[in-house]
Every structure is written in C-alpha cells, then in structure tokens.
Write an enzyme that holds these catalytic residues in place. Structure first.
Site, mmCIF file in Angstrom:
data_model
loop_
_atom_site.group_PDB
_atom_site.id
_atom_site.type_symbol
_atom_site.label_atom_id
_atom_site.label_comp_id
_atom_site.label_asym_id
_atom_site.label_seq_id
_atom_site.Cartn_x
_atom_site.Cartn_y
_atom_site.Cartn_z
ATOM 1 C CB THR A 46 -50.150 44.921 53.437
ATOM 2 O OG1 THR A 46 -48.911 44.471 52.853
ATOM 3 C CG2 THR A 46 -50.744 46.000 52.561
ATOM 4 C CB THR A 67 -51.245 50.277 52.013
ATOM 5 O OG1 THR A 67 -52.071 50.091 53.182
ATOM 6 C CG2 THR A 67 -49.847 49.757 52.310
ATOM 7 C CG ASP A 147 -67.082 50.638 41.246
ATOM 8 O OD1 ASP A 147 -67.499 50.026 42.247
ATOM 9 O OD2 ASP A 147 -66.178 51.481 41.287
ATOM 10 N NE ARG A 205 -54.832 44.151 50.293
ATOM 11 C CZ ARG A 205 -54.132 45.203 49.937
ATOM 12 N NH1 ARG A 205 -53.662 45.288 48.684
ATOM 13 N NH2 ARG A 205 -53.900 46.193 50.777
ATOM 14 C CG ASP A 229 -48.327 43.102 42.141
ATOM 15 O OD1 ASP A 229 -47.115 42.820 42.068
ATOM 16 O OD2 ASP A 229 -48.783 43.945 42.936
ATOM 17 C CD GLU A 234 -49.547 39.121 48.822
ATOM 18 O OE1 GLU A 234 -49.096 40.197 49.260
ATOM 19 O OE2 GLU A 234 -49.998 38.984 47.669
ATOM 20 C CG HIS A 251 -48.682 42.926 47.284
ATOM 21 N ND1 HIS A 251 -49.489 42.418 48.284
ATOM 22 C CD2 HIS A 251 -49.208 44.141 46.958
ATOM 23 C CE1 HIS A 251 -50.444 43.294 48.558
ATOM 24 N NE2 HIS A 251 -50.295 44.347 47.758
ATOM 25 N N GLY A 254 -47.778 48.746 43.093
ATOM 26 C CA GLY A 254 -47.860 50.110 43.585
ATOM 27 C C GLY A 254 -46.563 50.662 44.128
ATOM 28 C CE1 TYR A 255 -45.072 47.856 47.797
ATOM 29 C CE2 TYR A 255 -42.802 47.149 47.854
ATOM 30 C CZ TYR A 255 -44.048 47.210 48.429
ATOM 31 O OH TYR A 255 -44.261 46.615 49.652
#
Length: 333
Positions: A46, A67, A147, A205, A229, A234, A251, A254-255
């Site tokens: 990103t 990503t 959604d 985001r 997160d 950022e 952030h 997802g790591y």
C-alpha cells in the site's frame, strides 16, 4: 525480465529468483520513477502510489499489489497506459477476521461486553466481512449486515445498524465517487444518528471513518470505545485518538503469515500468467516455533492488545512495527 519489489513482502524472494535473473528490492515508499524505468514488472504494497508520475515513460507492463485494497493504484491511468494490474482479493481475509475475533474477545474480557447478548453490525460483506459474519455467528452474536450493493438480496440499510448495533465494524474498500462512496462513511452525521452507544471497529481503510469525528464521539459518550487498525494520514496518526481507543494498531490486521503467503502465491501466479512462465510450487507459511501452546483459544494465536501496547508506547514506530512484524499464524477452525 526485471522485477522491482517492495522489500517488506515476505517469503517471496526464492520464488522470484527462480523466475527472473534481475529482481530489485526497495522500500515501498522509496520506489521511484528511475527505479522502474527499465523494469518489466512491479510488485508493491500500500505504500507505493502507482500512477503516471511513477510509471510514465517506463517499460513496466505488469503491476501487482500484494494486498486486498488497491486505492493506491491509479487504475484509470494503468488502463490507459496498457499496463496490466492485479490485486489479491481475499488474500488476508482470514487474518482480518482473526483480528476482529480476538478484539471482540478482549472487549468481553476487559470491557465487560457480553458477546452473546450483543448485536454486531457488519458494514461490507465481501471477502472479509463474510468471514467476520461467520466469526460473530460462532460467538453467538446477533448479526446485521449492510452491504449497499447487496441490500436488495438480504442486507439491511445502514440506518438499521446505526439504531440497533452494539458493535459496528467496517469492511469496505475506500472509494470517493459513485453511489456507494465510502470516504468518511462514518462522519459526524453518522455518529449523531447512533441510537445506542456502540463500539466501533475499523480494519478497512482509515479514511472510511472520520477520525476527528470519532474522537469527538468518544469524548461525548456517543461511542463507547473503538478498535482501530487503520488511520487517516497514516503512518502519522491522531495521537489523542490513539491513546483514547481500546485497541490501536499499525495497519497489521491482515498480517498473518497465512495471509501474506496467500498474497505471494496470487501475485506469483498472476505474474507467471502474464509473462507466460511456468507456475512454480506454492509458497508455504513457516511453522510456529517449538513450544507453542494451543489451549484452543483464539488468543493463543493472536492478541491485538500486545500490538496496541507497542504502538501506544511509541507512535513514531508505526512503519517499523509494520515492516518488522513477528510471525503470526491463523488458528484453523
């Protein structure tokens, strides 16, 4: 073939070395036009803005971001320039769902939240949101899903979530135009409309939630607490907001190693298809160290409070904490 790669993408070097005799690794934020001028492919995260300023006049014909999100890619320019681009939809969805589950469990442990007595509102039900929905159902929560593109087939309007949810969690892409734009989806008006005093979770985001409006809502008691997160601006974050939230992380939702390996394999597969190369053997995630104790709790595998404590102690280490993230595996359920 020359490939330029963000040097913080893990587990991929041996595979790329077998595919190309020239692979250059650089910090994602430092990749510049001279670096890619004679490159054929670019693999980023990103922190690399892929637009005409970077790619104009280069020979790059393939761009991949390891990503789910791709708001850092100027897709309109890439299309005009005839540059093939790809992202990795769903690659780290299990990792983000793990983060949300463990955050909920810590809220239950430390904030007195009764999960089985709570309603969770999930805003965005794609790859990530659908897995968060499964987590919430497993935890015995009442689930509402919003959604907008799916609302005719079972979703509820956002106003229902604003009025009925005890926890609201965001899992949408960042978009600024169109009927379902998500920039500042949670703004001052959103927080004013809340009927309950919910917990807010954002792992999508940073710009989806107006950070100044959230801080004001926390101070005024319109929001009970928050788990963030992702942040506006950022790696520079609102320091007052960071210290105010229950969990604030750099952030990294997802790591997990599992998510990173999924992204690696998707990127490599797309690269090989584009350049008509043979597909290599899949990359696999490293094993947990000897002595790891699994008692059956998701918190054995991951505790977001530990990541939060590190960032709150030194907010200036935001990028360092992302780029030197320890091994984390997902619990198989």
């Amino acid at each position: 073939m020359k490939i330029v790669v963000d040097d913080k993408i893990p587990y991929i070097r041996e595979t790329l070395a077998a595919l190309s005799d020239t692979v250059v690794y650089k910090s994602g934020s430092a990749i510049s036009a001279p670096d890619v001028r004679d490159a054929d492919a670019l693999i980023v995260r990103t922190r690399t803005r892929c637009d005409e300023q970077l790619l104009g006049g280069s020979r790059v014909q393939f761009v991949a971001t390891a990503t789910i999100g791709f708001d850092h890619l100027d897709t309109a320019y890439l299309q005009r320039a005839g540059i093939h681009w790809t992202n990795c939809p769903g690659c780290n969805s299990g990792s983000v769902a793990q983060y949300v589950e463990c955050a909920l469990l810590q809220l239950q442990r430390h904030a007195g939240l009764s999960l089985q007595a709570s309603t969770i509102g999930i805003v965005g039900c794609g790859h990530v949101g659908s897995k968060v929905k499964a987590v919430a159902q497993r935890l015995g929560m009442r689930v509402l899903v919003c959604d907008p593109p799916l609302s005719p087939v079972g979703g509820v309007p956002l106003r229902v979530i604003e009025s009925e949810a005890d926890i609201i969690t965001f899992h949408v892409p960042l978009t600024t135009v169109g009927p379902y734009a998500t920039w500042h989806m949670a703004d001052e008006h959103f927080f004013q409309r809340l009927s309950r005093v919910p917990y807010i979770i954002n792992t999508s985001r940073g710009e989806v939630v107006d950070n100044a409006a959230l801080l004001s809502a926390l101070r005024d008691g319109r929001v009970r607490d928050a788990v963030l997160d992702v942040w506006e601006g950022e790696p520079s974050v609102n320091l007052d907001l960071l210290q105010r939230v229950f969990i604030g992380t750099p952030h990294i939702a997802g790591y997990s190693a599992d998510g990173k390996v999924n992204a690696d394999n998707m990127v490599v597969s797309a690269l090989c298809r584009h350049f008509h190369l043979p597909q290599p053997r899949p990359i696999v995630a490293p094993s947990l160290p000897p002595g790891f104790q699994d008692t059956g709790s998701p918190l054995d595998f991951y505790d977001p409070l530990a990541d939060s404590e590190k960032l709150k102690k030194d907010p200036s280490a935001f990028e360092f904490l992302r780029n030197h993230y320890p091994l984390r595996r997902e619990q198989k359920v």
